[in-house]
Design a protein around this motif. Structure first.
Motif, PDB file in Angstrom:
ATOM      1  N   ALA A 118       1.012  -1.265  -0.364  1.00  0.00           N
ATOM      2  CA  ALA A 118      -0.132  -0.254   0.083  1.00  0.00           C
ATOM      3  C   ALA A 118       0.961   1.583   0.124  1.00  0.00           C
ATOM      4  CB  ALA A 118      -1.252   0.418   1.585  1.00  0.00           C
ATOM      5  N   MET A 119       2.017   1.197   1.000  1.00  0.00           N
ATOM      6  CA  MET A 119       2.925   2.340   0.540  1.00  0.00           C
ATOM      7  C   MET A 119       3.405   2.079  -0.739  1.00  0.00           C
ATOM      8  SD  MET A 119       4.250   1.588   4.254  1.00  0.00           S
ATOM      9  CE  MET A 119       5.544   2.977   4.178  1.00  0.00           C
ATOM     10  N   ASP A 120       3.840   1.044  -1.412  1.00  0.00           N
ATOM     11  CA  ASP A 120       4.378   1.133  -2.196  1.00  0.00           C
ATOM     12  C   ASP A 120       3.837   2.125  -3.789  1.00  0.00           C
ATOM     13  OD1 ASP A 120       6.924   0.952  -1.871  1.00  0.00           O
ATOM     14  OD2 ASP A 120       6.610  -1.435  -2.126  1.00  0.00           O
ATOM     15  N   LYS A 158       3.041   5.523  -3.181  1.00  0.00           N
ATOM     16  CA  LYS A 158       4.673   6.924  -3.774  1.00  0.00           C
ATOM     17  C   LYS A 158       4.377   6.486  -4.757  1.00  0.00           C
ATOM     18  CE  LYS A 158       9.682   7.074  -3.465  1.00  0.00           C
ATOM     19  NZ  LYS A 158      10.262   5.732  -2.926  1.00  0.00           N
ATOM     20  N   ARG A 159       3.834   5.979  -5.486  1.00  0.00           N
ATOM     21  CA  ARG A 159       4.131   5.937  -7.268  1.00  0.00           C
ATOM     22  C   ARG A 159       2.851   6.600  -7.973  1.00  0.00           C
ATOM     23  NH1 ARG A 159       4.868  -0.028  -6.787  1.00  0.00           N
ATOM     24  NH2 ARG A 159       2.638   0.140  -6.958  1.00  0.00           N
ATOM     25  N   LYS A 209       2.444  14.547  -9.630  1.00  0.00           N
ATOM     26  CA  LYS A 209       3.586  15.656  -8.651  1.00  0.00           C
ATOM     27  C   LYS A 209       4.168  15.781 -10.480  1.00  0.00           C
ATOM     28  CE  LYS A 209       4.479  14.796  -4.258  1.00  0.00           C
ATOM     29  NZ  LYS A 209       5.887  15.046  -3.170  1.00  0.00           N
ATOM     30  N   ARG A 210       4.652  14.806 -11.311  1.00  0.00           N
ATOM     31  CA  ARG A 210       5.337  14.656 -13.449  1.00  0.00           C
ATOM     32  C   ARG A 210       3.655  15.314 -13.174  1.00  0.00           C
ATOM     33  NH1 ARG A 210       6.880   9.417 -11.550  1.00  0.00           N
ATOM     34  NH2 ARG A 210       5.038   8.765 -12.805  1.00  0.00           N
ATOM     35  N   HIS A 211       2.550  14.781 -13.182  1.00  0.00           N
ATOM     36  CA  HIS A 211       1.726  16.113 -14.098  1.00  0.00           C
ATOM     37  C   HIS A 211       1.352  16.764 -14.152  1.00  0.00           C
ATOM     38  CE1 HIS A 211      -2.939  15.683 -16.127  1.00  0.00           C
ATOM     39  NE2 HIS A 211      -1.646  15.334 -16.964  1.00  0.00           N
ATOM     40  N   THR A 212       1.597  17.238 -12.298  1.00  0.00           N
ATOM     41  CA  THR A 212       1.083  18.792 -12.668  1.00  0.00           C
ATOM     42  C   THR A 212       1.877  19.805 -13.236  1.00  0.00           C
ATOM     43  OG1 THR A 212       0.695  18.179  -9.937  1.00  0.00           O
ATOM     44  CG2 THR A 212       0.985  20.566 -10.029  1.00  0.00           C
ATOM     45  N   PRO A 213       3.209  20.066 -13.201  1.00  0.00           N
ATOM     46  CA  PRO A 213       3.343  20.726 -13.939  1.00  0.00           C
ATOM     47  C   PRO A 213       3.131  21.499 -15.463  1.00  0.00           C
ATOM     48  CG  PRO A 213       4.700  19.688 -13.068  1.00  0.00           C
ATOM     49  CD  PRO A 213       4.172  19.174 -13.011  1.00  0.00           C
ATOM     50  N   GLN A 217      -6.430   8.824  -7.475  1.00  0.00           N
ATOM     51  CA  GLN A 217      -5.448   7.418  -7.111  1.00  0.00           C
ATOM     52  C   GLN A 217      -5.347   6.952  -5.766  1.00  0.00           C
ATOM     53  OE1 GLN A 217      -7.098   5.418  -9.668  1.00  0.00           O
ATOM     54  NE2 GLN A 217      -5.047   4.638 -10.572  1.00  0.00           N
ATOM     55  N   VAL A 218      -4.403   8.548  -5.799  1.00  0.00           N
ATOM     56  CA  VAL A 218      -3.772   9.274  -4.585  1.00  0.00           C
ATOM     57  C   VAL A 218      -4.668   8.757  -3.389  1.00  0.00           C
ATOM     58  CG1 VAL A 218      -2.844  10.965  -3.021  1.00  0.00           C
ATOM     59  CG2 VAL A 218      -1.803  10.818  -5.894  1.00  0.00           C
TER      60      VAL A 218
END
Length: 232
Positions: free
Chosen positions: A52-54, A57-58, A64-68, A173-174
């Motif tokens: 669940a932690m992994d 994190k993914r 975060k990659r998508h936000t910019p 998803q997060v």
């Protein structure tokens, strides 16, 4: 006197489980003092928690990659919708478009200023209204607005709407990963509590200092109260 407290973070939970599960004494008949049911339960919740932690994190890294990407696309969409509506208002002022036709765009014929386009919902709402309103006006023989054309507005709006849809999916998803972790934690804490009780019971007859030290070797965490002297 130090007091025992279950871990407060997922990382600490994993560490506490790992200390026991990686101790070879727990898997021998002669030295084992934690029962098999508890060990099996610890292995199960350890796997659930680390997985669940992994996943969290993914999902968070993907978000975060998508936000910019969003900032520039939002600026473009807002600018094109705003510029189009400005030209629309000027066309009404010049008498090229009837004021009553503003209603096609969801705008009151008494409106004197542009809608606020500073938020995501506002851009999506007014972008859609602008595109649909212009198509409706053209369908009834109206002359198209240029610079920008509704095609340019629609292109930037569609790109932005798609990226927002994808971002909302990633946020979902997060959120799901966070909820999954929330559901797992009580089960992990229950296993840790059972395990720590068995560890402390095994070393109960030892002198205080040695008892705390032995329990710590098996992952039991003790805390001192503020201003309390660390004797053990």
């Amino acid at each position: 006197m130090p007091y025992r407290r279950l871990p407060k973070t997922d990382v600490a939970r994993v560490k506490a489980l790992k200390v026991v599960l990686e101790n070879s004494d727990m898997y021998t008949v002669t030295d084992r003092f934690i029962n098999w049911d508890t060990i099996n339960a610890a292995q199960s919740v350890y796997q659930k928690l680390t997985t669940a932690m992994d996943q969290y994190k993914r999902n968070l890294e993907a978000q975060k990659r998508h936000t910019p990407r969003i900032e520039k696309l939002q600026r473009n969409a807002s600018m094109y919708v705003s510029h189009f509506l400005q030209v629309l208002f000027m066309s009404v002022d010049r008498g090229e478009i009837k004021k009553s036709q503003l209603e096609l765009y969801g705008i009151s014929d008494s409106a004197s200023r542009l809608p606020d386009l500073k938020t995501v919902p506002a851009i999506l709402e007014w972008g859609k209204k602008t595109i649909e309103g212009e198509k409706e006006r053209l369908k009834h023989g109206g002359r198209p607005i240029y610079n920008p054309t509704i095609g340019m507005v629609s292109t930037h709006y569609d790109i932005y709407a798609d990226v927002i849809k994808e971002q909302n999916f990633l946020v979902g998803q997060v959120d799901n990963a966070v909820e999954n972790l929330r559901k797992i934690r009580p089960e992990v804490d229950e296993v840790l509590l059972d395990m720590w009780n068995q560890i402390e019971a095994h070393f109960a007859d030892l002198p205080v200092e040695k008892r705390f030290n032995e329990c710590r070797k098996y992952g039991v965490v003790y805390y001192y109260r503020r201003h309390e002297e660390h004797l053990y």
